[in-house]
Design a protein around this motif. Structure first.
Motif, mmCIF file in Angstrom:
data_model
loop_
_atom_site.group_PDB
_atom_site.id
_atom_site.type_symbol
_atom_site.label_atom_id
_atom_site.label_comp_id
_atom_site.label_asym_id
_atom_site.label_seq_id
_atom_site.Cartn_x
_atom_site.Cartn_y
_atom_site.Cartn_z
ATOM 1 N N ARG A 153 0.848 -1.182 0.199
ATOM 2 C CA ARG A 153 -0.229 0.065 0.021
ATOM 3 C C ARG A 153 0.767 1.302 -0.106
ATOM 4 O O ARG A 153 0.759 2.253 -0.748
ATOM 5 C CB ARG A 153 -0.997 -0.067 1.171
ATOM 6 N N LEU A 154 1.881 1.317 0.987
ATOM 7 C CA LEU A 154 2.784 2.468 0.945
ATOM 8 C C LEU A 154 3.549 2.593 -0.615
ATOM 9 O O LEU A 154 3.771 3.661 -1.033
ATOM 10 C CB LEU A 154 3.859 2.123 1.921
ATOM 11 N N LEU A 155 3.970 1.469 -1.100
ATOM 12 C CA LEU A 155 4.526 1.557 -2.497
ATOM 13 C C LEU A 155 3.841 2.215 -3.397
ATOM 14 O O LEU A 155 4.039 2.999 -4.128
ATOM 15 C CB LEU A 155 5.251 0.339 -2.900
ATOM 16 N N LEU A 156 2.603 1.802 -3.336
ATOM 17 C CA LEU A 156 1.411 2.338 -4.483
ATOM 18 C C LEU A 156 1.144 3.901 -4.122
ATOM 19 O O LEU A 156 0.976 4.447 -5.023
ATOM 20 C CB LEU A 156 0.093 1.735 -4.309
ATOM 21 N N GLU A 157 1.241 4.152 -2.801
ATOM 22 C CA GLU A 157 0.899 5.611 -2.611
ATOM 23 C C GLU A 157 2.195 6.334 -3.230
ATOM 24 O O GLU A 157 2.070 7.401 -3.787
ATOM 25 C CB GLU A 157 0.770 5.733 -1.102
ATOM 26 N N LYS A 158 3.509 5.912 -2.771
ATOM 27 C CA LYS A 158 4.522 6.735 -3.389
ATOM 28 C C LYS A 158 4.415 6.655 -5.198
ATOM 29 O O LYS A 158 4.831 7.841 -5.492
ATOM 30 C CB LYS A 158 5.688 6.061 -2.958
ATOM 31 N N LEU A 159 4.242 5.626 -5.455
ATOM 32 C CA LEU A 159 4.065 5.679 -6.995
ATOM 33 C C LEU A 159 3.140 6.542 -7.697
ATOM 34 O O LEU A 159 3.266 7.223 -8.697
ATOM 35 C CB LEU A 159 3.689 4.046 -7.574
ATOM 36 N N PHE A 160 1.947 6.566 -7.041
ATOM 37 C CA PHE A 160 0.897 7.490 -7.546
ATOM 38 C C PHE A 160 1.455 8.778 -7.386
ATOM 39 O O PHE A 160 0.645 9.805 -7.920
ATOM 40 C CB PHE A 160 -0.423 7.389 -6.858
#
Length: 218
Positions: free
Chosen positions: A28-35
């Motif tokens: 979830r944290l990785l996705l937030e950073k990606l977006f």
């Protein structure tokens, strides 16, 4: 960030009710950073991971769709190559329909992108879960002439080609001629019998019924 948080709340709720594993805190944290990154940086970040395929296929279909949009469709081939067929299916369900009608130009464009990503995987999907799309799309975009009598000499019109000297094919849209020819060539190479059965079955396609069934299955 508020819209991103809302998106993840929706995704988590969807996963909780679907029986699929919810996102881990790390993912979830990785996705937030990606977006939060520009499109090109998103792609580079994913491709530089230790296992980009595992990461991409672990992303919920909804967020995979958003990643494609953020990266840009024309630049998304690398992501499409890493994705699962379920993610492909979700993407197509959103992209190739105009209300309750299948948009053939959009379908052709996405077929071309998926062909670039992994033509062999695309062909296997068209032979199985994607068979309705294969029949409908080919019915609308290909002209097929069947020649059964090998003793007769036929004048094949310009633009047709054959992989088996029985089914002669012409792609109707010049923009996607190369792409569609590549797809049917891989189909014939993958399974000649199923390829021939698909082309033979085009004569019996009732487009309105196939389109209705595809829409029902979305």
């Amino acid at each position: 960030m508020e819209s991103q948080a809302k998106n993840f709340e929706i995704t988590e709720a969807y996963l909780a009710g679907s029986g699929r594993p919810a996102l881990t805190d790390e993912r979830r944290l990785l996705l937030e950073k990606l977006f939060a990154l520009p499109g090109r940086d998103i792609l580079n970040k994913i491709l530089n991971l230790d296992d980009p395929r595992e990461m991409v296929q672990g992303v919920p279909c909804e967020d995979f769709f958003l990643l494609i949009k953020k990266v840009g469709e024309e630049d998304s081939v690398a992501l499409l190559e890493l994705a699962s067929v379920d993610q492909w299916q979700y993407l197509l369900d959103l992209e190739i329909w105009e209300k309750d009608r299948l948009d053939i130009p959009h379908a052709s464009r996405w077929m071309s992108l998926l062909k670039q990503a992994d033509c062999r995987k695309l062909v296997k999907w068209l032979f199985s879960e994607g068979q309705y799309l294969a029949h409908y799309h080919f019915f609308r975009t290909l002209e097929v002439v069947v020649i059964n009598d090998k003793d007769e000499v036929f004048d094949i019109p310009e633009g047709f080609f054959s992989l088996d000297n029985v089914f002669y094919i012409r792609v109707l849209d010049p923009q996607y001629r190369e792409s569609m020819e590549n797809i049917v060539r891989v189909m014939a190479d993958e399974d000649l019998t199923r390829y021939q059965a698909l082309l033979l079955g085009l004569a019996g396609v009732l487009p309105a019924e196939v389109e209705e069934e595809m829409y029902r299955l979305r």
